[in-house]
Design a protein around this motif. Structure first.
Motif, PDB file in Angstrom:
ATOM      1  N   VAL B 105       0.882  -1.092   0.021  1.00 41.30           N
ATOM      2  CA  VAL B 105       0.163   0.034   0.129  1.00 41.30           C
ATOM      3  C   VAL B 105       0.827   1.211  -0.068  1.00 41.30           C
ATOM      4  CG1 VAL B 105      -1.741   1.391   1.422  1.00 41.30           C
ATOM      5  CG2 VAL B 105      -1.847  -1.050   1.060  1.00 41.30           C
ATOM      6  N   VAL B 106       2.012   1.141   1.207  1.00 41.92           N
ATOM      7  CA  VAL B 106       2.672   2.237   1.304  1.00 41.92           C
ATOM      8  C   VAL B 106       3.345   2.632  -0.232  1.00 41.92           C
ATOM      9  CG1 VAL B 106       4.800   3.330   2.227  1.00 41.92           C
ATOM     10  CG2 VAL B 106       3.130   2.309   3.346  1.00 41.92           C
ATOM     11  N   CYS B 107       4.017   1.749  -0.848  1.00 44.46           N
ATOM     12  CA  CYS B 107       4.918   1.791  -2.138  1.00 44.46           C
ATOM     13  C   CYS B 107       3.998   2.279  -3.301  1.00 44.46           C
ATOM     14  CB  CYS B 107       5.231   0.370  -2.376  1.00 44.46           C
ATOM     15  SG  CYS B 107       6.218   0.268  -4.061  1.00 44.46           S
ATOM     16  N   ALA B 117      -5.089   1.682  -6.691  1.00 42.46           N
ATOM     17  CA  ALA B 117      -3.985   0.828  -6.911  1.00 42.46           C
ATOM     18  C   ALA B 117      -3.272   0.436  -5.648  1.00 42.46           C
ATOM     19  CB  ALA B 117      -3.068   1.479  -7.820  1.00 42.46           C
ATOM     20  N   ALA B 118      -3.453   1.138  -4.648  1.00 41.09           N
ATOM     21  CA  ALA B 118      -2.769   1.072  -3.314  1.00 41.09           C
ATOM     22  C   ALA B 118      -3.445  -0.505  -2.771  1.00 41.09           C
ATOM     23  CB  ALA B 118      -2.774   2.018  -2.591  1.00 41.09           C
ATOM     24  N   VAL B 119      -4.592  -0.342  -2.733  1.00 34.51           N
ATOM     25  CA  VAL B 119      -5.383  -1.624  -2.260  1.00 34.51           C
ATOM     26  C   VAL B 119      -5.268  -2.782  -3.268  1.00 34.51           C
ATOM     27  CG1 VAL B 119      -7.761  -2.598  -1.993  1.00 34.51           C
ATOM     28  CG2 VAL B 119      -7.479  -0.135  -1.500  1.00 34.51           C
ATOM     29  N   VAL B 120      -5.008  -2.682  -4.410  1.00 36.54           N
ATOM     30  CA  VAL B 120      -4.485  -3.913  -5.256  1.00 36.54           C
ATOM     31  C   VAL B 120      -3.173  -4.354  -4.809  1.00 36.54           C
ATOM     32  CG1 VAL B 120      -3.942  -4.615  -7.528  1.00 36.54           C
ATOM     33  CG2 VAL B 120      -6.211  -3.191  -7.026  1.00 36.54           C
ATOM     34  N   THR B 170     -12.670  -6.168  -6.934  1.00 34.28           N
ATOM     35  CA  THR B 170     -13.248  -6.284  -8.385  1.00 34.28           C
ATOM     36  C   THR B 170     -14.294  -5.367  -8.474  1.00 34.28           C
ATOM     37  OG1 THR B 170     -14.399  -8.499  -7.708  1.00 34.28           O
ATOM     38  CG2 THR B 170     -12.329  -8.568  -8.859  1.00 34.28           C
ATOM     39  N   THR B 171     -15.285  -5.288  -7.185  1.00 34.28           N
ATOM     40  CA  THR B 171     -16.331  -4.308  -7.627  1.00 34.28           C
ATOM     41  C   THR B 171     -15.965  -2.921  -7.571  1.00 34.28           C
ATOM     42  OG1 THR B 171     -16.667  -4.742  -5.130  1.00 34.28           O
ATOM     43  CG2 THR B 171     -18.502  -5.432  -6.778  1.00 34.28           C
ATOM     44  N   VAL B 172     -14.880  -2.541  -6.819  1.00 38.04           N
ATOM     45  CA  VAL B 172     -14.361  -1.346  -6.769  1.00 38.04           C
ATOM     46  C   VAL B 172     -13.754  -0.773  -8.066  1.00 38.04           C
ATOM     47  CG1 VAL B 172     -12.723   0.413  -5.627  1.00 38.04           C
ATOM     48  CG2 VAL B 172     -14.222  -1.192  -4.204  1.00 38.04           C
ATOM     49  N   LEU B 173     -12.988  -1.973  -8.626  1.00 41.28           N
ATOM     50  CA  LEU B 173     -12.159  -1.935  -9.720  1.00 41.28           C
ATOM     51  C   LEU B 173     -13.182  -1.486 -10.800  1.00 41.28           C
ATOM     52  CD1 LEU B 173      -9.064  -4.298  -9.812  1.00 41.28           C
ATOM     53  CD2 LEU B 173      -9.151  -1.833  -9.782  1.00 41.28           C
ATOM     54  N   ALA B 174     -14.377  -2.167 -10.971  1.00 40.68           N
ATOM     55  CA  ALA B 174     -15.237  -2.027 -12.131  1.00 40.68           C
ATOM     56  C   ALA B 174     -15.642  -0.766 -12.359  1.00 40.68           C
ATOM     57  CB  ALA B 174     -16.454  -2.943 -11.946  1.00 40.68           C
ATOM     58  N   GLY B 175     -15.376   0.274 -11.416  1.00 45.10           N
ATOM     59  CA  GLY B 175     -15.679   1.673 -11.321  1.00 45.10           C
ATOM     60  C   GLY B 175     -17.119   2.200 -11.450  1.00 45.10           C
ATOM     61  N   ALA B 347      -8.272  -3.858 -15.399  1.00 52.57           N
ATOM     62  CA  ALA B 347      -9.150  -2.722 -15.189  1.00 52.57           C
ATOM     63  C   ALA B 347      -8.548  -1.456 -15.422  1.00 52.57           C
ATOM     64  CB  ALA B 347      -9.906  -2.868 -13.663  1.00 52.57           C
ATOM     65  N   GLY B 348      -7.467  -1.294 -15.889  1.00 51.60           N
ATOM     66  CA  GLY B 348      -6.974  -0.153 -16.516  1.00 51.60           C
ATOM     67  C   GLY B 348      -6.246   0.581 -15.465  1.00 51.60           C
ATOM     68  N   LEU B 349      -5.718   0.395 -14.586  1.00 51.52           N
ATOM     69  CA  LEU B 349      -4.818   0.995 -13.487  1.00 51.52           C
ATOM     70  C   LEU B 349      -3.403   1.038 -14.218  1.00 51.52           C
ATOM     71  CD1 LEU B 349      -5.318  -0.797 -10.160  1.00 51.52           C
ATOM     72  CD2 LEU B 349      -6.297   1.405 -10.709  1.00 51.52           C
ATOM     73  N   ASP B 350      -2.688   1.858 -13.362  1.00 48.87           N
ATOM     74  CA  ASP B 350      -1.148   2.338 -13.935  1.00 48.87           C
ATOM     75  C   ASP B 350      -0.532   0.986 -14.568  1.00 48.87           C
ATOM     76  OD1 ASP B 350       1.584   3.198 -14.225  1.00 48.87           O
ATOM     77  OD2 ASP B 350       0.939   4.803 -13.220  1.00 48.87           O
ATOM     78  N   PRO B 351      -0.115   1.072 -15.677  1.00 49.52           N
ATOM     79  CA  PRO B 351       0.658  -0.385 -16.540  1.00 49.52           C
ATOM     80  C   PRO B 351       1.671  -0.656 -15.596  1.00 49.52           C
ATOM     81  CG  PRO B 351       0.592   1.390 -17.970  1.00 49.52           C
ATOM     82  CD  PRO B 351      -0.228   1.746 -16.740  1.00 49.52           C
ATOM     83  N   GLN B 352       2.349   0.582 -14.950  1.00 50.54           N
ATOM     84  CA  GLN B 352       3.599   0.223 -14.164  1.00 50.54           C
ATOM     85  C   GLN B 352       3.116  -0.653 -13.119  1.00 50.54           C
ATOM     86  OE1 GLN B 352       5.579   3.750 -12.508  1.00 50.54           O
ATOM     87  NE2 GLN B 352       7.401   2.684 -13.286  1.00 50.54           N
ATOM     88  N   LEU B 353       2.157  -0.822 -12.581  1.00 47.86           N
ATOM     89  CA  LEU B 353       1.697  -1.672 -11.411  1.00 47.86           C
ATOM     90  C   LEU B 353       2.099  -3.256 -11.974  1.00 47.86           C
ATOM     91  CD1 LEU B 353      -1.338  -1.448  -9.212  1.00 47.86           C
ATOM     92  CD2 LEU B 353      -0.862  -3.786 -10.437  1.00 47.86           C
TER      93      LEU B 353
END
Lengths: 161, 401
Positions: B105-107, B117-120, B170-175, B347-353
């Motif tokens: 999360v911190v990272c 993304a932090a939760v993921v 997954t529900t949160v990511l579905a936006g 789900a379209g988060l930062d690809p760096q993840l």
């Protein structure tokens, strides 16, 4: 003997016990039949010193070696303990009409009242044989019943009766 | 070239290479997962060979891989084990969650990826690889050790945490809008309850319907059920993988063992394709910049997982050697970290993840299985220091040498 039982989630069950001479042993029973036989480190009871892995077949064979002899021992004890009840091992020889035939064909229990509780062969002991178990030349049938009944089973197997 | 020719050649190449890599991994006693990821990185865009002809097949295959991986995770423990463990080791589960999700999360927050993304990413650093760990325990003959039930109960607890975490993520990511998200979440939690209920009641009707003496029929029925539930779950934005996970939890008894055995080869194939596909979608050029971060994160989470294992083993009464082993064996992260990162990326988060998760798992899935081998030498060294005389006095031994 006290056996301590521990669940290993996802793997199976672990049994631990200590022999009278103070050796700490364990057995891990995997769900799929594998058995790990474990000897603990006498200096560190937390750690396995030796771990022998047996597959399902091997552990069944070892089980028969350990347990099969005990059945005969127990039967002999029974013999002494209960009056009028005898147990005897009856040999199936090559001349027997029932060699290579299923146990059920002898109808021994119906005809005599005696029970055949185990078949002893070179490969081990088959306890509680089903009527469909095929008798082989050289098998010894552990038979239990009254003196006359067991004699009668012996005669049936030799084809005299 | 004929399209079919190309498909077969490329698929054969990929599967064959994976086989050889798997053998190589077995030889060195590490997990095959990092090598599969590397294979994926090596192929594709900017790699040694383009896999255009089988791209769509790999996409579908990878999805099936995730579904089967999570189905197997759900199968792994019976509801009795899950609930029993929760009663006895909830404290360890909380320690595990707090210590190991926090670094992720911190990272993610430090990198400015945002709270979602932090939760993921917390999930990526939190979850140990139960597959790798169970194999290491069994290979090293550690199943008899006193701390092993403690280690396993931590893994069980992680499994249970996933049952709640995955639907939320997954529900949160579905936006979705708040109302829709709440509805999806309620549905997912209802499904958790239903799965446990079905499983706890022996799942008799379900089990009777599925069970069959034939491996083939059972495999087809179970696979059909998994895919149908996965599709329905996707429809209500709970993610196919989560649906499959619940099917795994709901199956119990003989059917679950039989299904585990018959679906295993399928799972191995499609899961391998999933790792390759994840590597394919990660651009190798994005790796070097995140490698340093991944290494630092690996060091931090090695320390936190080690502390978790050490604490839990101490709590359950193990001595120094047991605590050391528990700490070292829990280190590997693997398939589920990649699954969680995959959910985030698609789900379209930062690809760096995705790149960072790949690099992170590359390190820990390779180092993790090797670390437990240090336990023996370390505790032997300590024993020598504490009892310098030992069984043979070194004074007598040294002049001879």
């Amino acid at each position: 003997m006290d056996v301590e039982r521990t669940e290993l989630p996802g793997i199976g069950v672990r049994f631990e016990f200590e022999t009278k001479r103070g050796v700490h042993l364990g057995i891990v029973a995997h769900r799929e039949g594998r058995r790990d036989f474990i000897m603990y480190d006498p200096d560190d009871p937390d750690s396995a010193l030796e771990c022998v892995v047996l597959d399902a077949d091997e552990s069944a064979s070892v089980g028969e070696l350990l347990g099969g002899a005990r059945i005969v021992e127990k039967l002999n004890q029974l013999h002494h303990e209960i009056e009028n009840l005898v147990s005897r091992q009856i040999l199936v020889d090559a001349t027997s009409p029932y060699a290579e035939r299923p146990l059920g064909d002898t109808r021994a229990r119906t005809r005599t009242g005696a029970s055949i509780v185990a078949i002893v062969r070179d490969q081990g002991v088959e306890t509680g044989p089903a009527p469909s178990a095929v008798l082989r030349v050289g098998d010894r049938l552990v038979t239990i019943g009254t003196e006359e009944a067991v004699d009668k089973v012996d005669r049936i197997l030799r084809g005299i009766e | 070239m004929d399209h079919l020719v190309e498909v077969f050649l490329q698929l054969g190449l990929v599967v064959g290479v994976l086989g050889i890599l798997g053998a190589l991994a077995g030889r060195f006693g590490i997990s095959a997962i990092p090598l599969y990821l590397l294979a994926g990185l090596a192929f594709g865009d900017g790699g040694i060979h383009d896999l255009e002809a089988i791209e769509s097949f790999l996409d579908v295959g990878a999805e099936i891989g995730i579904v089967l991986l999570l189905f197997a995770l759900g199968l792994e423990y019976t509801p009795r084990e899950l609930l029993g463990t929760m009663r006895t080791s909830w404290l360890g589960a909380i320690v595990d969650l707090v210590l190991n999700a926090t670094p992720g999360v911190v990272c993610a927050l430090l990198l400015g990826w945002g709270p979602l993304a932090a939760v993921v990413f917390g999930g990526v650093t939190y979850i140990s690889s139960s597959g790798i760990i169970a194999k290491v325990l069994s290979d090293l003959g550690w199943l008899g050790n006193r701390e092993t039930p403690t280690v396993l109960s931590l893994l069980v607890a992680e499994d249970l945490v996933m049952a709640i975490y995955l639907p939320i993520v997954t529900t949160v990511l579905a936006g979705l809008a708040f109302a829709e998200a709440a509805w999806g979440l309620a549905l997912a939690l209802l499904a958790v309850g239903a799965a446990f209920f079905v499983a706890a009641r022996g799942g008799s009707a379900l089990s009777r319907f599925l069970s069959s003496p034939s491996d083939e029929i059972l495999m087809l029925k179970v696979l059909g059920l998994i895919l149908l539930v996965a599709g329905l779950a996707e429809q209500v934005h709970v993610s196919a993988a989560v649906g499959a996970f619940f099917v795994g939890i709901a199956l119990s008894g003989d059917v679950s063992h039989h299904a585990e055995r018959t679906l295993d080869p399928l799972k191995n194939l499609f899961a391998a394709l999933f790792f390759v596909n994840f590597g394919l979608q990660t651009d190798p050029r994005h790796l070097p910049p995140v490698l340093l971060i991944a290494a630092a994160l690996a060091v931090v989470t090695i320390a936190t997982k080690f502390a978790t294992g050490w604490w839990a083993a101490r709590h359950s009464g193990s001595a120094f050697t047991g605590r050391l082993r528990a700490g070292l064996v829990l280190l590997p992260r693997g398939e589920f970290s990649i699954v969680i990162a995959g959910l985030g990326v698609s789900a379209g988060l930062d690809p760096q993840l995705g790149s960072l998760a790949a690099a992170y798992v590359l390190i820990l899935a390779a180092v993790g299985p090797l670390a437990p081998r240090l336990a023996g030498p370390i505790s032997a060294k300590r024993r020598k220091r504490l009892h310098p005389r030992g069984p043979k006095p070194p004074v007598a031994a040294e002049p001879a040498a």
